[in-house]
Scaffold this motif. Structure first.
Motif, mmCIF file in Angstrom:
data_model
loop_
_atom_site.group_PDB
_atom_site.id
_atom_site.type_symbol
_atom_site.label_atom_id
_atom_site.label_comp_id
_atom_site.label_asym_id
_atom_site.label_seq_id
_atom_site.Cartn_x
_atom_site.Cartn_y
_atom_site.Cartn_z
ATOM 1 N N GLU A 250 47.848 7.518 31.127
ATOM 2 C CA GLU A 250 48.601 6.267 31.165
ATOM 3 C C GLU A 250 47.972 5.396 32.244
ATOM 4 O O GLU A 250 47.828 5.817 33.390
ATOM 5 C CB GLU A 250 50.068 6.544 31.493
ATOM 6 N N ASN B 88 48.414 2.127 34.404
ATOM 7 C CA ASN B 88 49.410 1.170 34.869
ATOM 8 C C ASN B 88 48.719 0.161 35.775
ATOM 9 O O ASN B 88 47.995 0.546 36.691
ATOM 10 C CB ASN B 88 50.510 1.871 35.672
ATOM 11 N N CYS C 210 56.818 3.628 42.425
ATOM 12 C CA CYS C 210 56.735 4.642 41.374
ATOM 13 C C CYS C 210 56.867 6.030 41.982
ATOM 14 O O CYS C 210 56.414 6.269 43.100
ATOM 15 C CB CYS C 210 55.392 4.567 40.657
ATOM 16 N N SER D 202 59.433 4.514 37.284
ATOM 17 C CA SER D 202 59.490 3.370 38.190
ATOM 18 C C SER D 202 60.868 3.356 38.820
ATOM 19 O O SER D 202 61.876 3.467 38.119
ATOM 20 C CB SER D 202 59.262 2.067 37.427
ATOM 21 N N ALA E 180 51.463 -1.305 31.177
ATOM 22 C CA ALA E 180 51.034 0.087 31.064
ATOM 23 C C ALA E 180 50.526 0.320 29.646
ATOM 24 O O ALA E 180 51.118 -0.178 28.689
ATOM 25 C CB ALA E 180 52.185 1.029 31.376
#
Length: 78
Positions: free
Chosen positions: A10, A12, A21, A46, A57
């Motif tokens: 992922e 971000n 986060c 988050s 993201a």
């Protein structure tokens, strides 16, 4: 719980503002122009999402990262 094979990361990215986060047991602030690569098999979330935060993201397949890194290693920097 059975662990899934890692087939993507992922990605971000923060465009503006700050986002707090939690990744596993680690806390991280993502600030203007910062980015994180997160293993989607690791619990993450988050904790703050202020109205002033702008970011995105996306899931990036491991195959794309391998292709990019392979080309980068073969290409001289200078």
């Amino acid at each position: 719980m059975e662990k899934r094979p890692l087939d993507s990361f992922e990605f971000n990215c923060s465009i503006s503002g700050t986002l707090l986060c939690e990744i596993g047991s680690t806390m991280a602030y993502v600030k203007d122009n910062d980015f994180l690569f997160v293993n989607p098999n690791v619990i993450h979330k988050s904790l703050e999402n202020p109205a002033s935060f702008l970011g995105f993201a996306v899931l990036v397949p491991v195959a794309i990262l391998q292709l990019f890194l392979t080309r980068m290693i073969k290409t001289p920097l200078l």
